[in-house]
Design an enzyme around this catalytic site. Structure first.
Site, short mmCIF file in Angstrom:
data_model
loop_
_atom_site.label_atom_id
_atom_site.label_comp_id
_atom_site.label_asym_id
_atom_site.label_seq_id
_atom_site.Cartn_x
_atom_site.Cartn_y
_atom_site.Cartn_z
CB SER A 1 30.70 57.89 9.26
OG SER A 1 31.58 57.88 7.99
CG HIS B 1 30.95 62.50 10.74
ND1 HIS B 1 30.69 63.42 9.70
CD2 HIS B 1 31.31 61.29 9.85
CE1 HIS B 1 30.75 63.01 8.63
NE2 HIS B 1 30.81 61.42 8.83
#
Length: 214
Positions: free
Chosen positions: A15, A40
């Site tokens: 990520s 995120h």
């Protein structure tokens, strides 16, 4: 069939790699943990364009954590999202006064919000603290008023209230006060998860620095 990554560490690493590769602004190395975790948490790469980090914000936040500073939040949801055990290992604690018994009655008498009242009734707790506002623009306004006095000035204000009534304006006002280190997300976007994630980014950075020394 799609193959999913199941290992938590691999998921996070992947990520952050995706987020880092998509960044378009020239961030300082010390700012990346905050920027990446905001994106995120929101799941929104376009958030990068409205993230505002004061030049001294990261250093002041890390120094406050090193000193065992308290973190004060406007609502319980921000407090709940903070890594309290990690913060405790740095000597700090999280405080939220919103639900104290006397707050509701005093707010009614003053004719202001409970979140605003909570800060107004505990001005002595603000000095040197990290303030994290993720819900109430009125709380951010009160913190800015109190921060005018050196005796009640926080080390860092993380001001990310969300909404369409006063949120944008309160964050604009925060950003205008360049004498106060701050981190914000300009505009109407924000919220408790984003405020908490900034605090956590600083906590984990501070812990890494401690581990590097030891």
């Amino acid at each position: 069939m799609t193959e999913f990554i199941l290992d938590p560490q691999q998921i996070e690493a992947k990520s952050m790699s995706i987020i880092r590769s998509g960044l378009t602004r020239n961030w300082l190395e010390k700012e990346y943990p905050v920027v990446e975790r905001l994106i995120h948490t929101s799941g929104d790469p376009s958030l990068e364009q409205v993230i505002a980090i004061h030049p001294q914000a990261i250093d002041c936040g890390l120094q406050a954590l090193k000193n065992g500073s308290r973190v004060i939040t406007d609502v319980e949801m921000v407090r709940a999202g903070i890594a309290k055990e990690k913060l405790k290992s740095l000597g700090g604690s999280v405080e939220c006064y919103l639900n104290a018994p006397e707050i509701a009655q005093q707010a009614k008498e003053w004719g202001i919000t409970r979140s605003m009242t909570a800060f107004r009734m505990h001005p002595e707790r603000l000095q040197g603290a990290i303030i994290a506002v993720g819900n109430a623009p009125t709380a951010l306004l009160e913190v800015l008023r109190l921060a005018e006095d050196p005796e009640t000035r926080p080390a860092l204000i993380i001001g990310i209230p969300v909404g369409f009534v006063g949120a944008k304006e309160s964050k604009d006002l925060l950003w205008q006060h360049q004498e106060i280190p701050s981190i914000t997300v300009l505009g109407t976007r924000g919220g408790s998860p984003l405020a908490a994630t900034v605090v956590n980014a600083l906590i984990y950075t501070a812990l890494r620095k401690v581990n590097e020394i030891t």
